[in-house]
Design a protein around this motif. Sequence first.
Motif, short mmCIF file in Angstrom:
data_model
loop_
_atom_site.label_atom_id
_atom_site.label_comp_id
_atom_site.label_asym_id
_atom_site.label_seq_id
_atom_site.Cartn_x
_atom_site.Cartn_y
_atom_site.Cartn_z
N ARG A 171 0.84 -1.21 0.00
CA ARG A 171 0.00 0.00 0.00
C ARG A 171 0.87 1.26 0.00
O ARG A 171 0.63 2.21 -0.74
CB ARG A 171 -0.92 -0.02 1.22
CG ARG A 171 -1.89 1.12 1.29
CD ARG A 171 -2.81 0.96 2.50
NE ARG A 171 -3.79 -0.12 2.28
CZ ARG A 171 -4.92 0.04 1.61
NH1 ARG A 171 -5.21 1.21 1.08
NH2 ARG A 171 -5.74 -0.96 1.44
N THR A 226 0.98 4.07 -2.99
CA THR A 226 0.69 5.47 -2.71
C THR A 226 1.67 6.40 -3.42
O THR A 226 1.33 7.52 -3.79
CB THR A 226 0.72 5.71 -1.18
OG1 THR A 226 -0.04 4.67 -0.58
CG2 THR A 226 0.13 7.04 -0.79
N VAL A 253 -5.87 3.69 -4.95
CA VAL A 253 -5.07 2.70 -4.21
C VAL A 253 -5.92 1.53 -3.73
O VAL A 253 -5.54 0.37 -3.90
CB VAL A 253 -4.34 3.39 -3.04
CG1 VAL A 253 -3.67 2.36 -2.14
CG2 VAL A 253 -3.31 4.38 -3.58
#
Length: 475
Positions: free
Chosen positions: A224, A228, A236
Amino acid sequence: MAHATSLGSHRHSSPPPQGSAAGGARSRAVVVAAAVTALGGLLFGYDTGVVSGALLFLQKDFGTLGAFQRELVTATLLIGAAVGALVAGRLADRIGRRMTVLITAAVFIVGVLGASLAPVFAFLVVTRFVIGLAVGSASMVVPMYIGEIAPPRYRGALVSFNQLAITSGILVSYLIDYGLASSQNWRLMFGLAAIPAALLFIGMLTQSESPQWLVAQDRTDEARAVLTRYRAADEVDDEMDALAHNVEQSQEEVGVRSLLAPKLRGLLWVGVLMAVFQQVTGINTVIYYAPTLLKTAGFGSSSALLANVVNGAVNVGMTIVAIKLLDRVGRRVLLLSGTAGMVVGMLVVALTFAIGGDHLHGGGAVVAIVGLLVYTGSFAIGLGPVFWLMISEIYPSKVRASAMSVATIANWLANFVVTISFLTLLSWISNAGTFFLFAGLTVVALLYFAVRVPETKGRQLGDVQARTPSAANAA
Ligand code: BGC
């Protein structure tokens, strides 16, 4: 060989808000990551191309080399590359894409420095194998990494960007060969590749691991965080879902054996035969041996290397044209017209040698070079980029990496067979006979492509079945 790739399963396709400073920074981050890894493609091109000029000067240190020795120093790299592509596929799954690229860069550095310092001929041959390991690994892991960090809407261009890096690497190697011709410094020709290899290593240290691989390792928080950097906030979550979905699918993967299932067998053949045709139609006899050929045809070393530079420039220029056209006119139009152009170019070269004999003068020499340029330009607009693009597009995500490995290995092995036999072939069946043979094989390739290769432009990845092109188009 169970790889997890993010290709094909993204469920969102809406572009992020454009124009914002953050959006610009994210696009830049993706482009920088692709450019850093594409140094691997540049090295693939450089290390395969540089030998063409170096071959003319090895005798300075190792005495006169026979055809087989020259073939050996050229072709051991290709065996290394087949092994490298196989090992890299596994490594990329086990230790990650980033670490695999770092190891690849380190192997490049060791290999090219070794080659440039080779005290005896056998040592040079061994170092060419080592360089090959890195070339093969790069040919597999670079498109894989780029494909996994690229937003889906840019993926086609970014995958073909790797072919541009390959052809640019070849051109740079030709320029260096030409520039160093007067000093005959073949050691520097090989050794200079240490610079992009070091840049690849250092550059990769600053890059992130592929989010797809991180998800496959259950390292979702890190995935993640990486995403980003590359995607807008509202993308996302969607993409994390898509990556998780891909991993689930890959769990069902049972390796290479699943490729032999009747449903996939046809597509596997398309990849493998395109790989074989990309090589047996002779491109690398031109890329690796044009200066050798031109020299025996009566050119001086310098003018042979200059003609080579022009050929390399045409290769890059037409690759750029292909990149611009692939998503507009489709893959098949370029593949078929490019392959037809290759037939014409090869026939011109073959006829020139048939009429003028193996030693060309004046007009004959010019016509042969024009034939070579037509041939290379036609390859660059079709079969060159389309092969690598097709194998990244025609397989369902579950088996994509395994199938890509098989096709990549087939490509290196076919390249090896042609490269190890070319100079010997010239002496057996003459220049004209050899080029007529390539022209004939290119006609066979053209017929096969016309009947068997599907159009993939605008299709969902993984949605292409092994069918005749007309059926595929009608779907
Ligand atoms: C091929 C290489 C070749 C290069 C020439 C690539 O697509 O795989 O074997 O040397 O094109 O541009």
